[in-house]
Design a protein around this motif. Structure first.
Motif, PDB file in Angstrom:
ATOM      1  N   GLY A  61       0.478 -28.276  18.781  1.00 26.07           N
ATOM      2  CA  GLY A  61       1.896 -28.590  18.796  1.00 26.07           C
ATOM      3  C   GLY A  61       2.748 -27.418  18.345  1.00 26.07           C
ATOM      4  O   GLY A  61       3.794 -27.130  18.929  1.00 26.07           O
ATOM      5  N   PHE A  62       2.299 -26.723  17.315  1.00 23.90           N
ATOM      6  CA  PHE A  62       3.055 -25.584  16.804  1.00 23.90           C
ATOM      7  C   PHE A  62       3.139 -24.473  17.835  1.00 23.90           C
ATOM      8  O   PHE A  62       4.218 -23.957  18.130  1.00 23.90           O
ATOM      9  CB  PHE A  62       2.407 -25.075  15.516  1.00 23.90           C
ATOM     10  CG  PHE A  62       3.076 -23.865  14.945  1.00 23.90           C
ATOM     11  CD1 PHE A  62       4.311 -23.971  14.338  1.00 23.90           C
ATOM     12  CD2 PHE A  62       2.474 -22.623  15.009  1.00 23.90           C
ATOM     13  CE1 PHE A  62       4.942 -22.857  13.798  1.00 23.90           C
ATOM     14  CE2 PHE A  62       3.087 -21.502  14.481  1.00 23.90           C
ATOM     15  CZ  PHE A  62       4.329 -21.624  13.877  1.00 23.90           C
ATOM     16  N   PHE A  63       2.013 -24.094  18.418  1.00 20.89           N
ATOM     17  CA  PHE A  63       2.035 -22.993  19.363  1.00 20.89           C
ATOM     18  C   PHE A  63       2.658 -23.391  20.701  1.00 20.89           C
ATOM     19  O   PHE A  63       3.255 -22.543  21.368  1.00 20.89           O
ATOM     20  CB  PHE A  63       0.636 -22.393  19.534  1.00 20.89           C
ATOM     21  CG  PHE A  63       0.250 -21.525  18.372  1.00 20.89           C
ATOM     22  CD1 PHE A  63       0.833 -20.285  18.200  1.00 20.89           C
ATOM     23  CD2 PHE A  63      -0.649 -21.970  17.425  1.00 20.89           C
ATOM     24  CE1 PHE A  63       0.515 -19.482  17.117  1.00 20.89           C
ATOM     25  CE2 PHE A  63      -0.985 -21.172  16.343  1.00 20.89           C
ATOM     26  CZ  PHE A  63      -0.408 -19.934  16.189  1.00 20.89           C
ATOM     27  N   GLU A  67       5.928 -21.509  22.360  1.00 17.35           N
ATOM     28  CA  GLU A  67       5.973 -21.071  23.754  1.00 17.35           C
ATOM     29  C   GLU A  67       7.204 -21.620  24.461  1.00 17.35           C
ATOM     30  O   GLU A  67       7.875 -20.912  25.198  1.00 17.35           O
ATOM     31  CB  GLU A  67       4.700 -21.529  24.462  1.00 17.35           C
ATOM     32  CG  GLU A  67       4.578 -21.038  25.869  1.00 17.35           C
ATOM     33  CD  GLU A  67       3.262 -21.466  26.494  1.00 17.35           C
ATOM     34  OE1 GLU A  67       3.285 -21.792  27.708  1.00 17.35           O
ATOM     35  OE2 GLU A  67       2.244 -21.481  25.802  1.00 17.35           O
ATOM     36  N   VAL A  68       7.532 -22.889  24.197  1.00 18.06           N
ATOM     37  CA  VAL A  68       8.713 -23.492  24.807  1.00 18.06           C
ATOM     38  C   VAL A  68       9.977 -22.792  24.301  1.00 18.06           C
ATOM     39  O   VAL A  68      10.911 -22.529  25.065  1.00 18.06           O
ATOM     40  CB  VAL A  68       8.751 -25.004  24.521  1.00 18.06           C
ATOM     41  CG1 VAL A  68      10.107 -25.599  24.884  1.00 18.06           C
ATOM     42  CG2 VAL A  68       7.640 -25.707  25.268  1.00 18.06           C
TER      43      VAL A  68
END
Length: 72
Positions: A61-63, A67-68
């Motif tokens: 979720g963090f990465f 990216e988003v």
């Protein structure tokens, strides 16, 4: 190309990503260990392991959110 050359090439290509993965893992384990050592001192052992396992979806979720944020 032998195994050591392939390994060196793989590390060279993915050095930054591997470093980020390691940093996330160290911070996650450190925070969870701190919480269960000083805040949740009477929590059952299974809760500690559930928090550790929660690091897997937290990592993705963090990465994914990074990216988003970079693309949008």
């Amino acid at each position: 190309m032998d195994l050591t050359d392939r390994l060196r090439e793989h590390v060279r290509e993915n050095r930054t990503g591997m470093l980020h993965d390691l940093m996330f893992a160290v911070v996650w384990v450190g925070v969870v260990s701190f919480l269960f050592e000083f805040v949740f001192t009477s929590a059952p052992g299974w809760a500690f392991y559930m928090f550790m396992l929660a690091g897997i979806p937290a990592y993705f979720g963090f990465f994914l959110s990074l990216e988003v944020a970079r693309t949008g």
